[in-house]
Enzyme design. Structure first.
Site, PDB file in Angstrom:
ATOM      1  N   LYS A  10     -16.729 -14.615 -29.799  1.00  0.00           N
ATOM      2  CA  LYS A  10     -17.530 -15.149 -31.056  1.00  0.00           C
ATOM      3  C   LYS A  10     -16.688 -16.465 -31.695  1.00  0.00           C
ATOM      4  O   LYS A  10     -15.489 -16.512 -31.289  1.00  0.00           O
ATOM      5  CB  LYS A  10     -17.700 -14.125 -32.009  1.00  0.00           C
ATOM      6  CG  LYS A  10     -18.632 -13.165 -31.630  1.00  0.00           C
ATOM      7  CD  LYS A  10     -19.285 -12.082 -32.619  1.00  0.00           C
ATOM      8  CE  LYS A  10     -18.475 -11.140 -33.197  1.00  0.00           C
ATOM      9  NZ  LYS A  10     -19.258 -10.099 -33.972  1.00  0.00           N
ATOM     10  N   TYR A  50     -29.681 -11.453 -32.875  1.00  0.00           N
ATOM     11  CA  TYR A  50     -29.261 -10.369 -34.137  1.00  0.00           C
ATOM     12  C   TYR A  50     -30.649  -9.885 -34.563  1.00  0.00           C
ATOM     13  O   TYR A  50     -30.526  -9.588 -35.708  1.00  0.00           O
ATOM     14  CB  TYR A  50     -28.389 -10.918 -35.145  1.00  0.00           C
ATOM     15  CG  TYR A  50     -26.792 -10.866 -34.517  1.00  0.00           C
ATOM     16  CD1 TYR A  50     -26.042  -9.753 -33.987  1.00  0.00           C
ATOM     17  CD2 TYR A  50     -26.181 -12.350 -34.521  1.00  0.00           C
ATOM     18  CE1 TYR A  50     -24.974  -9.636 -33.687  1.00  0.00           C
ATOM     19  CE2 TYR A  50     -24.737 -12.032 -34.292  1.00  0.00           C
ATOM     20  CZ  TYR A  50     -24.305 -10.838 -33.715  1.00  0.00           C
ATOM     21  OH  TYR A  50     -22.774 -11.004 -33.325  1.00  0.00           O
ATOM     22  N   ASN A 123     -14.879  -9.831 -35.868  1.00  0.00           N
ATOM     23  CA  ASN A 123     -14.312  -9.128 -34.987  1.00  0.00           C
ATOM     24  C   ASN A 123     -14.217  -9.530 -33.764  1.00  0.00           C
ATOM     25  O   ASN A 123     -14.453  -8.890 -32.485  1.00  0.00           O
ATOM     26  CB  ASN A 123     -14.917  -7.643 -35.062  1.00  0.00           C
ATOM     27  CG  ASN A 123     -16.410  -7.471 -34.817  1.00  0.00           C
ATOM     28  OD1 ASN A 123     -16.896  -8.820 -34.629  1.00  0.00           O
ATOM     29  ND2 ASN A 123     -17.189  -6.772 -35.212  1.00  0.00           N
ATOM     30  N   HIS A 126     -18.952  -9.770 -29.223  1.00  0.00           N
ATOM     31  CA  HIS A 126     -19.957  -9.109 -29.349  1.00  0.00           C
ATOM     32  C   HIS A 126     -20.154  -8.405 -27.804  1.00  0.00           C
ATOM     33  O   HIS A 126     -19.699  -9.268 -26.862  1.00  0.00           O
ATOM     34  CB  HIS A 126     -21.245  -9.770 -29.569  1.00  0.00           C
ATOM     35  CG  HIS A 126     -22.773  -9.275 -29.223  1.00  0.00           C
ATOM     36  ND1 HIS A 126     -23.044  -8.454 -30.160  1.00  0.00           N
ATOM     37  CD2 HIS A 126     -23.206  -9.110 -28.032  1.00  0.00           C
ATOM     38  CE1 HIS A 126     -24.458  -7.774 -29.441  1.00  0.00           C
ATOM     39  NE2 HIS A 126     -24.477  -8.341 -28.491  1.00  0.00           N
ATOM     40  N   GLU A 137     -30.274  -8.838 -23.567  1.00  0.00           N
ATOM     41  CA  GLU A 137     -29.593  -9.834 -23.912  1.00  0.00           C
ATOM     42  C   GLU A 137     -29.166 -10.725 -22.968  1.00  0.00           C
ATOM     43  O   GLU A 137     -28.946 -11.984 -23.092  1.00  0.00           O
ATOM     44  CB  GLU A 137     -28.344  -9.083 -24.667  1.00  0.00           C
ATOM     45  CG  GLU A 137     -28.497  -8.617 -25.992  1.00  0.00           C
ATOM     46  CD  GLU A 137     -27.228  -7.918 -26.630  1.00  0.00           C
ATOM     47  OE1 GLU A 137     -27.188  -7.548 -27.760  1.00  0.00           O
ATOM     48  OE2 GLU A 137     -26.223  -7.774 -26.115  1.00  0.00           O
TER      49      GLU A 137
END
Ligand code: AMP
Length: 159
Positions: A10, A50, A123, A126, A137
């Site tokens: 990310k 998302y 974080n 993903h 995905e």
């Protein structure tokens, strides 16, 4: 048993200069990178990726975070790859992620802190949550011709 899964480094991971270090972890575990690209997604694409979170209170912060810079998207292939990659990445909340996991080694913040600051939990990674999510995905992020089949040394020694 061989599976494919989507991993995104990310914007926080890209901007911290961790593309190499994080990718190396997956390579060392013997997972094969069968597709890889840098993409700066827009808000419409973020809503597709998302879709499960769009209605949640934290979604605006999540959308701002995932669209603030480019991400590195990759498809990893290996035995039980979906489960293995999630194990290496660790729990969503860095506060709970044990040392040895990516989120435990490279982050430490909590939901409480992120909510107070009005930002998404940063974080770094993903990773698809399960096999069905991985299938959807992979289709969303990669065209068939962007995925490659080739032999690695790991396939001889770790599979
Ligand atoms: P996941 O699909 O589980 O990776 O969740 C999407 C991302 O949203 C997470 O990786 C975090 O970056 C962020 N996130 C999840 N829950 C929260 C929360 N309660 N507050 C802020 N950010 C969150």
């Amino acid at each position: 048993m061989k599976e494919q899964t989507l991993v995104l480094i990310k914007p926080d991971g890209v901007q911290r200069g961790l593309i190499g270090e994080l990718t190396t972890r997956f390579e060392k575990a013997g997972l094969t990178i069968i597709g890889m690209k840098m993409v700066w997604i827009d808000k419409a694409f973020a809503k597709k990726h998302y879709s499960a979170h769009v209605k949640k209170a934290f979604y605006p912060t999540l959308e701002a975070m995932i669209t603030e810079g480019p991400v590195v998207a990759m498809i990893l292939e290996g035995v039980h790859a979906v489960e293995q990659v999630r194990k290496m990445v660790g729990p969503t909340e860095p506060r709970k992620a044990p040392p040895g996991t990516i989120r435990g080694d490279y982050a430490h913040v909590s939901y409480e802190y992120a909510d107070k600051k009005g930002v998404a939990v940063k974080n770094l990674i993903h990773a698809s949550g399960n096999k069905a999510e991985a299938k959807d995905e992979i289709k969303l992020w990669f065209k068939k011709q962007e995925l490659h089949s080739y032999q690695t040394a790991h396939q001889k020694h770790t599979m």
